[in-house]
Each structure stands twice: as C-alpha cells, then as structure tokens.
Design an enzyme around this catalytic site. Sequence first.
Site, mmCIF file in Angstrom:
data_model
loop_
_atom_site.group_PDB
_atom_site.id
_atom_site.type_symbol
_atom_site.label_atom_id
_atom_site.label_comp_id
_atom_site.label_asym_id
_atom_site.label_seq_id
_atom_site.Cartn_x
_atom_site.Cartn_y
_atom_site.Cartn_z
ATOM 1 C CG LEU A 277 -1.985 -1.044 1.368
ATOM 2 C CD1 LEU A 277 -2.715 -0.897 2.703
ATOM 3 C CD2 LEU A 277 -2.963 -0.966 0.215
ATOM 4 C CG ASP A 278 0.542 4.087 -3.060
ATOM 5 O OD1 ASP A 278 1.403 3.271 -3.439
ATOM 6 O OD2 ASP A 278 -0.361 4.535 -3.805
ATOM 7 N NE ARG A 279 4.344 9.357 2.754
ATOM 8 C CZ ARG A 279 4.966 10.481 2.431
ATOM 9 N NH1 ARG A 279 6.249 10.624 2.708
ATOM 10 N NH2 ARG A 279 4.319 11.455 1.801
ATOM 11 N NE ARG B 148 -1.929 8.172 -4.996
ATOM 12 C CZ ARG B 148 -0.688 8.363 -4.575
ATOM 13 N NH1 ARG B 148 0.092 7.327 -4.262
ATOM 14 N NH2 ARG B 148 -0.204 9.598 -4.480
#
Length: 354
Positions: free
Chosen positions: A158-160, A261
Amino acid sequence: MSRATGPESGDAGRSTAPVVERQFVADRGDERLRLDQAVMRHLADEPGVSRTRVQRWLDAGLISVNGREGRRASSSLRQGDEVVVTLPTPRVRRVHAPEALDVPVLYEDEWLVVVNKPAGMVAHPTGRLQSGTLFNALLHKARDWEDATARPGLVHRLDRDTSGVLLVAKSRSVHARAARLLATDHASKTYLAVVIGKPPEDATITYPLGKIGERPPQVGVVDEGWPSITYVQRLRSTWPMPDGLALLECTLGTGRLHQIRAHLLAAGWPIAGDPIYRSAKAEAKLPPMTKAQVDALDGQALHAWRLVMPHPMTGELLDVTAPIPARLQALGVNPGGTWDASVARPRPATTPHA
C-alpha cells in the site's frame, strides 16, 4: 577450478571482499551447447545460477573466452576453449531492526497475519528509510510467533498515505501461494476513496497505464500501457459528505502501480488530498470550506477497506475489513447512517468509462 583474488594491502578504503573467478576448459560435452548453457553446466554448484543471471554476467563483461570478453550468450564453444567467469560480489543483506510500532492486527493464524496499516507509514524499508516502516513493526510482532524462524513477507503493498488492509505471510511458501491467489479472480480488494467532483453511480475505468515519472514514481494514461481495470461505485455524494466531494467504492480488476489514484484522476474525479495525482482545476471549483478540509488532509483520502480471498492453506473464505480511520470519518466517511459498510460488496460496474 576457482580462484580468489583480493585488493593489495595498501589499497585503503576499498572493499576487502575477495573476487572469485571460476575457470573451466570446454570439453566435448560443451561443443553443442550455447555459451550460457556451458557456463551453467560448469557452474551448476553456484547458488542461484540461471540463464538470466549468466546473461547479466555477459553484459557486464564478467565472462571471457580465451581472454576475450563480449561474447554473445548464443555463441558456441570449441573443445579446449578457456572460459573465465568473474563472479560478482554478493550483495550484503541489510538487517532490519524490529520496532514496537502501533499497527492493529485484524486477523491472525499460524500462516497469515492481516494488519490495518496506518496512513503515513511506509510499507517496507527503502534505501533512505530503514526504520519506522510496517516491516519493522512486523519483525517485532514476529517475536511472538510460534515458529521462531518465521519471517514476515508482505504479499502486496500500500502507498505510504493509503491506510487499511494489508496481507502478510509468515513464511516464503505461504507467501508464494497467497500471491498467486491474490492475482486471480478468486480474490478481490476493495478500497474507499473520497474524490473531488460528481462521478456517476457506477463506472468501469479501463485506461491503459504506464510510467510517466520516476522521482517520485508516477503512472499515467499511455496508449501502449498496461491493460488496467478499476470498477467504481458511488456510495455517497450528499450530506454528511462536504459539498463537492463524493465517496467511491473501488474494486481492482488489475493491480497496477498507483492504479486507483491514476485512474480516478484520468476519469475526472481526483482523490482528495492526493499530492501527486491532483487536479488544480477540480480543486478550484470546491467551495472554500471544502477546499480548507481537503488542504488539511495529509495525503490522499484512500483506504484499503476490504480483502476477500480463499485462505491459501485451508481454502476457507478469508473476509477482512479495516475500520474507517478518523481522517476519513471527518470527511463524512462513516459506516453508520444511510450507508452500512458491513453490507457493501465488491461488484463489477456496468457503465464503461474509458
């Protein structure tokens, strides 16, 4: 035959690790083989040797035949040819420190652990960041696992600034099985996203995606990009959502880098607070109060809400959801009211949007 050589004692500051050379003389068994095949035959005792690795050695000039480098992998050998392979120095594996960080566990058994990754936490150490990551936290949790040799492996990332469900395996064999399952239609990952704009009730986004930036990594719509599918359903666009925002349920049909995104930006509904995939034009249309709320967000309003898949070891259905974080509840993402998070289901959308 192998030979180890090293730097002279006066070479201060250089590595003292020896350079290992493997040498062999081509025999009758090599006459019908390609060069890469012959190298593999004579270096079969080297850990991890493969045609791909031998090709990399050739490209790097680490293999010579009769003192000459630059031979192609497909070239042949003659009996009596002298081959020297300079084995590259193996990388030193970093030892990451266990850290007692607050990462809620949503599910755990002897093979798997599913955690709720907080927004703002990097999933895995990088060259510049070696502490404070989810992996550091998992190493600390692994001290309590029954198998003392178990090492956590993140099955996906998962992205930060994306919070929510993240699947972790406790061994390499379980990791491999879970990763294969996660890539099939038997598994589904569902996200909640607060976006800017007025999306339709449902849509299927199929823009092909490709890399358009490196630092930071960024993807965008590219004609010859990777086929990518995101299913979208609008859950709410009125109170208690701030004016100009909408809540979407996004289900992945494919799992590309930054897919949700990039897809939502390309479709005209950028995720609120996204520092990379943003639209100044869309933000300019927000009412001042909503704009202030979006500006106050530290990162994109994206939450990995639900994971559904067969258990890689038992075959039983694994269905895990992550509670809505406070930063999204402040934007009206609330499992109560007219929308009940416990009954939402990942489903294919019907209206194409590409």
